[in-house]
Write a protein that holds these residues in place. Structure first.
Motif, mmCIF file in Angstrom:
data_model
loop_
_atom_site.group_PDB
_atom_site.id
_atom_site.type_symbol
_atom_site.label_atom_id
_atom_site.label_comp_id
_atom_site.label_asym_id
_atom_site.label_seq_id
_atom_site.Cartn_x
_atom_site.Cartn_y
_atom_site.Cartn_z
ATOM 1 N N LEU A 3 51.422 30.301 55.841
ATOM 2 C CA LEU A 3 51.299 29.503 54.625
ATOM 3 C C LEU A 3 50.554 30.245 53.526
ATOM 4 O O LEU A 3 50.739 29.946 52.348
ATOM 5 N N ALA A 4 49.734 31.205 53.887
ATOM 6 C CA ALA A 4 48.993 31.953 52.873
ATOM 7 C C ALA A 4 49.925 32.749 51.974
ATOM 8 O O ALA A 4 49.603 33.028 50.830
ATOM 9 N N SER A 5 51.104 33.101 52.476
ATOM 10 C CA SER A 5 52.031 33.869 51.649
ATOM 11 C C SER A 5 52.637 33.020 50.538
ATOM 12 O O SER A 5 53.118 33.542 49.549
ATOM 13 N N PHE A 6 52.627 31.680 50.682
ATOM 14 C CA PHE A 6 53.178 30.795 49.665
ATOM 15 C C PHE A 6 52.148 30.405 48.607
ATOM 16 O O PHE A 6 52.484 29.901 47.563
ATOM 17 N N ARG A 7 50.893 30.630 48.892
ATOM 18 C CA ARG A 7 49.821 30.199 48.003
ATOM 19 C C ARG A 7 49.676 31.168 46.839
ATOM 20 O O ARG A 7 49.564 32.369 47.032
ATOM 21 N N GLN A 8 49.668 30.618 45.633
ATOM 22 C CA GLN A 8 49.482 31.439 44.452
ATOM 23 C C GLN A 8 48.309 30.892 43.660
ATOM 24 O O GLN A 8 48.256 29.697 43.373
ATOM 25 N N LEU A 9 47.387 31.738 43.328
ATOM 26 C CA LEU A 9 46.216 31.341 42.562
ATOM 27 C C LEU A 9 46.292 31.934 41.169
ATOM 28 O O LEU A 9 46.880 32.991 40.954
ATOM 29 N N PHE A 10 45.699 31.252 40.241
ATOM 30 C CA PHE A 10 45.602 31.789 38.896
ATOM 31 C C PHE A 10 44.231 31.447 38.360
ATOM 32 O O PHE A 10 43.587 30.503 38.797
ATOM 33 N N SER A 11 43.786 32.215 37.410
ATOM 34 C CA SER A 11 42.477 31.957 36.827
ATOM 35 C C SER A 11 42.623 31.764 35.317
ATOM 36 O O SER A 11 43.537 32.300 34.693
ATOM 37 N N ILE A 12 41.728 30.984 34.780
ATOM 38 C CA ILE A 12 41.719 30.706 33.346
ATOM 39 C C ILE A 12 40.366 31.157 32.819
ATOM 40 O O ILE A 12 39.321 30.740 33.324
ATOM 41 N N ASP A 13 40.388 32.025 31.817
ATOM 42 C CA ASP A 13 39.116 32.477 31.263
ATOM 43 C C ASP A 13 38.501 31.378 30.388
ATOM 44 O O ASP A 13 39.165 30.418 29.998
ATOM 45 N N LYS A 14 37.230 31.514 30.088
ATOM 46 C CA LYS A 14 36.490 30.467 29.398
ATOM 47 C C LYS A 14 37.050 30.138 28.003
ATOM 48 O O LYS A 14 37.194 28.954 27.679
#
Length: 84
Positions: A3-14
């Motif tokens: 399942l870790a291969s399906f997880r996508q993270l993104f970050s938003i700067d301040k």
């Protein structure tokens, strides 16, 4: 299946986060509604189903395409059996 291969993270700067909050305040919507709208647009652009019904419809089409069933009735319902 990992399942870790399906997880996508993104970050938003301040600075971007501040602009998004300001935009949500200006449009009188909460940040969650704004996030949901962006996520729906992203999924739509990638051709992913958005609602449960769309997902179900797409999966049944995939199953029907893979299933070599005799379609003698062409998707029509069979006549009801008379009750005893």
């Amino acid at each position: 299946m990992n399942l870790a291969s399906f997880r996508q993270l993104f970050s938003i700067d301040k600075p971007l986060l501040e602009v998004l909050y300001e935009y949500s305040r200006d449009n009188r919507t909460c940040f969650d509604d704004l996030y949901d709208e962006v996520l729906r647009d992203l999924m739509k652009n990638k051709g992913q189903p958005i609602t449960f019904h769309e997902d179900l419809r797409q999966s049944t089409k995939l199953i029907a395409a893979k299933d070599p069933v005799d379609n003698a009735h062409n998707g029509e319902r069979l006549p009801k059996k008379p009750r005893a």
